[in-house]
Design a protein around this motif. Structure first.
Motif, PDB file in Angstrom:
ATOM      1  N   PHE A 174       9.990   0.574  -7.572  1.00  0.00           N
ATOM      2  CA  PHE A 174      10.147  -0.629  -6.755  1.00  0.00           C
ATOM      3  C   PHE A 174       8.941  -0.835  -5.855  1.00  0.00           C
ATOM      4  O   PHE A 174       8.541  -1.969  -5.577  1.00  0.00           O
ATOM      5  CB  PHE A 174      11.417  -0.546  -5.914  1.00  0.00           C
ATOM      6  N   GLY A 175       8.350   0.276  -5.392  1.00  0.00           N
ATOM      7  CA  GLY A 175       7.169   0.166  -4.543  1.00  0.00           C
ATOM      8  C   GLY A 175       6.000  -0.497  -5.244  1.00  0.00           C
ATOM      9  O   GLY A 175       5.138  -1.111  -4.607  1.00  0.00           O
ATOM     10  N   LYS A 176       5.959  -0.383  -6.581  1.00  0.00           N
ATOM     11  CA  LYS A 176       4.889  -1.021  -7.351  1.00  0.00           C
ATOM     12  C   LYS A 176       5.166  -2.488  -7.614  1.00  0.00           C
ATOM     13  O   LYS A 176       4.251  -3.238  -7.985  1.00  0.00           O
ATOM     14  CB  LYS A 176       4.707  -0.308  -8.691  1.00  0.00           C
ATOM     15  N   VAL A 177       6.428  -2.931  -7.447  1.00  0.00           N
ATOM     16  CA  VAL A 177       6.755  -4.323  -7.748  1.00  0.00           C
ATOM     17  C   VAL A 177       5.960  -5.274  -6.850  1.00  0.00           C
ATOM     18  O   VAL A 177       5.414  -6.279  -7.313  1.00  0.00           O
ATOM     19  CB  VAL A 177       8.271  -4.589  -7.600  1.00  0.00           C
ATOM     20  N   THR A 178       5.878  -4.957  -5.556  1.00  0.00           N
ATOM     21  CA  THR A 178       5.189  -5.855  -4.624  1.00  0.00           C
ATOM     22  C   THR A 178       3.738  -6.066  -5.027  1.00  0.00           C
ATOM     23  O   THR A 178       3.284  -7.197  -5.216  1.00  0.00           O
ATOM     24  CB  THR A 178       5.249  -5.304  -3.189  1.00  0.00           C
ATOM     25  N   ILE A 179       2.981  -4.987  -5.172  1.00  0.00           N
ATOM     26  CA  ILE A 179       1.560  -5.128  -5.459  1.00  0.00           C
ATOM     27  C   ILE A 179       1.326  -5.669  -6.861  1.00  0.00           C
ATOM     28  O   ILE A 179       0.401  -6.461  -7.091  1.00  0.00           O
ATOM     29  CB  ILE A 179       0.819  -3.784  -5.249  1.00  0.00           C
ATOM     30  N   SER A 180       2.154  -5.295  -7.820  1.00  0.00           N
ATOM     31  CA  SER A 180       1.979  -5.808  -9.184  1.00  0.00           C
ATOM     32  C   SER A 180       2.302  -7.294  -9.248  1.00  0.00           C
ATOM     33  O   SER A 180       1.689  -8.044 -10.009  1.00  0.00           O
ATOM     34  CB  SER A 180       2.868  -5.027 -10.165  1.00  0.00           C
ATOM     35  N   ASN A 194       0.796  -1.233   0.000  1.00  0.00           N
ATOM     36  CA  ASN A 194       0.000   0.000   0.000  1.00  0.00           C
ATOM     37  C   ASN A 194       0.825   1.278   0.000  1.00  0.00           C
ATOM     38  O   ASN A 194       0.301   2.345  -0.328  1.00  0.00           O
ATOM     39  CB  ASN A 194      -0.939  -0.011   1.202  1.00  0.00           C
ATOM     40  N   LEU A 195       2.090   1.191   0.402  1.00  0.00           N
ATOM     41  CA  LEU A 195       2.959   2.376   0.329  1.00  0.00           C
ATOM     42  C   LEU A 195       3.486   2.497  -1.097  1.00  0.00           C
ATOM     43  O   LEU A 195       4.652   2.233  -1.378  1.00  0.00           O
ATOM     44  CB  LEU A 195       4.119   2.243   1.319  1.00  0.00           C
ATOM     45  N   GLN A 196       2.623   2.886  -1.996  1.00  0.00           N
ATOM     46  CA  GLN A 196       2.990   2.916  -3.409  1.00  0.00           C
ATOM     47  C   GLN A 196       2.179   3.972  -4.148  1.00  0.00           C
ATOM     48  O   GLN A 196       1.190   4.504  -3.637  1.00  0.00           O
ATOM     49  CB  GLN A 196       2.829   1.526  -4.031  1.00  0.00           C
TER      50      GLN A 196
END
Length: 465
Positions: A295-301, A41-43
């Protein structure tokens, strides 16, 4: 047993897919659920969601309050789904066969696949902007690089995703803390809030709906990432870790989005990432922030790509009965899903903000009824008792279509129609509510009540001796 669990924990490439996780392979700690969902969510997409509250007419103070209320409501629903993971040891959507039947569950599963593709596409648009700025390349190049990273991480599976979450949560906290400090130094926030204070009921309800829908959108796959925890893990601790991580992370990001949109106005739209980072720094610091955004989007994606694979495989197993997925099939499925998301991202990148708002709220019409039915059945009717073996048996008790669940689900979609506001359709109640979309609330409460009553009636029917 402990040795098997340690082996499973140390193996980066996941062996399991939609099959049951044996107790001998269960491992992990509840805290990893907090870090995973904090990072998810931190993205930047959460920042954009918060910004929409202002773009759509809200002020700063009431937008932040409305977003917080929506987070708490949606986060509680999400946490209840996530707590099912250790108990079932199965992906979230395969458990829907209890309420809908193996064939009946194909409908919400197919819609979940659409959701994953849409969210991955929006993530690729924003990450493509960030990587394009970082590498001095086009947004399309950035999208392709980002897609390749996501595909690798999703193919590796559960362990890789949790390790990404731990690192991304640290990186995200540092990056967002830095940006908040820069905003405090560069702007008179007290004057900014005072200049943007006006309560608008419709805008306030829209803010609540945006954040609630954000949280509920995680429900189709949240327990996928808690299913490896030992079955004796406290469901309340699991749910609390998931809910707190998701609510805290998203509220921080969305509140920052509210401030950025209020400061930027029209300059923010169409250049969301560049404007967002530009408020914080230039030069080397800006490059680091662009990397953090990507990089913050890598987790959720990765969660979305992995979830699409799980849903597609569950659909296929409903007709073939097979739950173990070969590595090549896993890779090809994820590749296909990622390529579709890339195509959507490239075609939609120039009209991102309005499309994202309509996509988020319209899609929720199909998942709030599913969420309500699933939770009422699991917590109130069956008390978590599920015949796990029968979930994969095409001739077992969950085979075919469970008509009660499916009919209530369709009713849950229908009752939302007067309240939906989207580019595709706007219901008659929207104008009376000043443009606010509260379909998600109607679509959760009505099917929850109907399914509970139907379940109570089934219990009251005398059984033949």
């Amino acid at each position: 047993m402990q040795q098997a669990a340690n082996t499973a924990a140390s193996t980066l490439i996941e062996r399991r897919s939609i099959d049951f996780i044996p107790e001998a392979e269960r491992h992990g700690k509840v805290f990893s659920q907090f870090t995973l969902w904090l990072a998810a969510n931190l993205q930047i997409t959460a920042v954009i969601t918060g910004a929409l509250a202002v773009v759509l007419g809200g002020d700063i103070f009431w937008s932040i309050v409305g977003l917080l209320i929506g987070q708490l409501i949606g986060g509680a629903v999400m946490a209840l789904h996530g707590a099912q993971g250790p108990r079932l040891g199965l992906p979230q959507m395969i458990g829907s066969r209890v309420q809908f039947g193996m064939i009946g569950a194909v409908l919400p599963l197919a819609l979940a696949c659409v959701m994953y593709l849409g969210f991955n596409a929006t993530g690729m648009i924003l990450s493509g902007q960030a990587l394009g700025q970082l590498l001095h390349a086009s947004d399309q190049t950035g999208i392709l690089i980002f897609a390749a990273v996501v595909m690798v991480a999703a193919t590796l599976g559960y362990q890789a995703i949790h390790r990404l979450g731990r690192f991304a949560s640290i990186l995200g906290v540092l990056a967002f803390l830095y940006l908040f400090v820069r905003l405090l130094q560069g702007e008179d926030l007290a004057a900014l809030v005072a200049a943007h204070t006006h309560f608008d009921a419709a805008a306030f309800l829209t803010a609540v709906s945006l954040s609630a829908s954000w949280q509920i959108a995680f429900t189709p796959y949240v327990s996928d990432y808690s299913r490896y925890l030992p079955s004796k893990t406290s469901p309340w601790r699991t749910g609390l870790a998931i809910g707190l991580g998701s609510v805290i992370g998203s509220q921080i990001a969305m509140s920052l989005g509210v401030l950025v949109a209020a400061i930027g106005g029209a300059a923010f739209r169409g250049h969301e990432v560049a404007y967002f980072v530009g408020l914080g720094a230039t030069g080397t610091i800006a490059a680091i922030l662009f990397f953090c955004v990507a990089f913050g989007k890598v987790t959720i994606s990765t969660l979305n790509a992995y979830g699409s694979f799980m849903c597609f495989s569950t659909i296929a197993s409903a007709f073939g009965g097979q739950r173990a997925i070969r590595p090549l099939r896993r890779w090809l499925t994820i590749l296909a899903m990622v390529l579709i998301s890339v195509s959507i991202a490239v075609s939609a990148q120039h009209s991102f903000l309005p499309l994202f708002k309509h996509f988020l709220l319209f899609l929720l019409a199909f998942f709030t009824p599913w969420s309500a039915i699933n939770l009422v059945d699991f917590y109130l009717l069956s008390a978590g008792r599920v015949d796990v073996d029968a979930l994969g048996d095409t001739r077992g008790r969950y085979a075919g279509i469970a008509w009660t669940g499916l009919i209530v689900y369709l009713i849950g979609i229908a009752v939302q129609l007067p309240f939906i506001d989207s580019a595709f359709y706007s219901g008659p109640m929207v104008a009376r509510l000043g443009g606010a979309d509260i379909s998600w609330l109607v679509g959760w409460l009505v099917p929850a009540g109907l399914y509970y009553l139907a379940g109570q009636q089934r219990r009251a029917v005398p059984q033949a001796v």
